[in-house]
Enzyme design. Structure first.
Site, mmCIF file in Angstrom:
data_model
loop_
_atom_site.group_PDB
_atom_site.id
_atom_site.type_symbol
_atom_site.label_atom_id
_atom_site.label_comp_id
_atom_site.label_asym_id
_atom_site.label_seq_id
_atom_site.Cartn_x
_atom_site.Cartn_y
_atom_site.Cartn_z
ATOM 1 N N GLU A 42 0.852 -1.201 0.000
ATOM 2 C CA GLU A 42 0.000 0.000 0.000
ATOM 3 C C GLU A 42 0.890 1.255 0.000
ATOM 4 O OE1 GLU A 42 -2.380 0.143 3.554
ATOM 5 O OE2 GLU A 42 -3.669 1.752 2.806
ATOM 6 N N LYS A 110 -9.096 2.488 -2.663
ATOM 7 C CA LYS A 110 -9.499 1.899 -1.383
ATOM 8 C C LYS A 110 -10.857 2.449 -0.940
ATOM 9 C CE LYS A 110 -7.323 1.074 3.168
ATOM 10 N NZ LYS A 110 -6.074 1.347 3.951
ATOM 11 N N CYS A 144 -5.426 -3.273 1.995
ATOM 12 C CA CYS A 144 -5.314 -3.285 3.458
ATOM 13 C C CYS A 144 -6.660 -3.509 4.152
ATOM 14 C CB CYS A 144 -4.647 -1.988 3.909
ATOM 15 S SG CYS A 144 -4.086 -1.995 5.642
#
Lengths: 259, 259
Positions: A42, A110, A144
């Site tokens: 990330e 994300k 994540c």
């Protein structure tokens, strides 16, 4: 069959060219060992803990950072997934790019931001699927915290993803240890897919990372794993045929009753 | 605070009175040790592997089997969750009853049937929530395969369940070992709730069971577990305050974006 390489990477906060150079070296090493895909963590390009520097380093998917990733991909004949800070007008997204040579990059943003640090820096995207084809497989991307929600993995699996790659920045600590030790394998098993979870190494300016990158198979077993937070380039071969018995005996996607 | 007792039980196929007597003994033992709730496995009253005998043994929730469970509950001042075969007109459901003395029983019917054996014997229920109050806690019920689908656990957690009890009949083998060793703890962690998973002991006429009953806490830790398939009466104290830090740091129910 696809060979993937996971780069548990020590990023330098704010130094995009150094981080791209690290990815370039890994792309060379991975390609030499026959990998079709390299995965970096990330925000690998800016560093996860770069804080206020992230907004000024953020670029569009047509910017120089992604062009450089494409050049690395092309020169080494390997696809790459890497996290970067993406600017789109006034918004900054915590994104990951899939690049494969000159082809247009695929971008995943994300959807589930974790905690005050991320929420101060990024705009969350509406949950959605980014799925690409590589080596005959459908590959989905999450970042994540996204993977900690079973809904996000299920949505990709129901859309046909057979492997999900997850650039992450998992901090050291009890929750991080639990997520690495239990959750990634369960996400693979409960969808009968592969999950590649690729973390930062050691620490950066703000965070200490768990390391513990890992690649889980449909039967829940690990086919590659780091057991520490040092830098590593992990390799795994993705072959669904090996897990045919597990896929037959645990038909979760078929048996799920949608409500 | 609630104390629960999980009976990893050797059921006798087709012998309801023997199985009720086994539950009665466990209710006495559990109550003596201060438990508020006793949990018995899936189809504990008929035996899981009773096959064709199950249809003729199935009774309504107002039948003698549940009345006997209520009498055991009342005599020992302990609530009981136990699996039984429930008849409702032409349908037979794989159900679990929550009984607490003379109060009307609460009945949960399994929604996700596993494999040809169960599908030949039972009607699946539409997925739904059975939640009861006990000792100040909201308790939800699922049965076996149901808990392997994260959707079922999430639905209960979003409806307020703080502990989910799962009578099960998990067979021995690689998938069973994985589910016991990884999945139950992840279900607890990803919802920040307690999960009590209670299996059969040893084997019956048709199946060899994994045992491995376990009770997981919101932080993913085990607060009670069997590591074999013998008969056991496991105890655990359910106290959310102990896990306040984990609940604060992993706010999955609050952060989930519904789509």
């Amino acid at each position: 069959m696809m060979r993937i390489a996971a780069l548990q990477m020590q990023a330098i906060c704010g130094n995009v060219s150094a981080n791209l150079a690290r990815i370039e070296q890994a792309a060379k090493d991975a390609a030499e060992d026959g990998a079709d895909l390299l995965i970096a963590p990330e925000l690998a390009l800016t560093g996860y803990g770069a804080g206020d520097k992230i907004a000024s380093l953020a670029e569009g998917a047509d910017g120089g950072q992604i062009k450089r990733l494409q050049a690395i991909s092309k020169a080494n004949a390997i696809a790459i997934v890497a996290g970067f800070a993406e600017r789109d007008r006034e918004h900054v997204y915590n994104s990951a790019a899939f690049v494969c040579g000159d082809a247009a990059p695929a971008i995943y943003r994300k959807s589930h931001l974790y905690g005050d640090y991320e929420r101060a820096l990024f705009t969350p995207e509406v949950p959605g699927n980014c799925i690409v084809q590589i080596a005959g497989l459908k590959l989905g991307i999450l970042i994540c915290y996204d993977v900690e929600f079973p809904e996000n993995v299920r949505r990709l699996a129901l859309a046909g993803a057979q492997i999900i790659v997850v650039p992450t920045a998992l901090p050291a600590g009890p929750s991080g240890d639990f997520i690495a030790a239990y959750m990634i394998q369960v996400r693979a098993f409960e969808n009968q897919i592969f999950v590649a979870y690729v973390n930062h190494a050691r620490k950066d300016e703000r965070f200490v990372f768990a390391g513990l990158s890992r690649i889980a198979a449909p039967d829940g077993s690990l086919i590659a794993a780091s057991d520490d937070s040092k830098e590593h380039l992990l390799f795994a071969d993705i072959d669904r045929h090996i897990f045919a018995a597990s896929i037959d005996n645990n038909p979760y996607l078929k048996d799920l009753k949608r409500t």
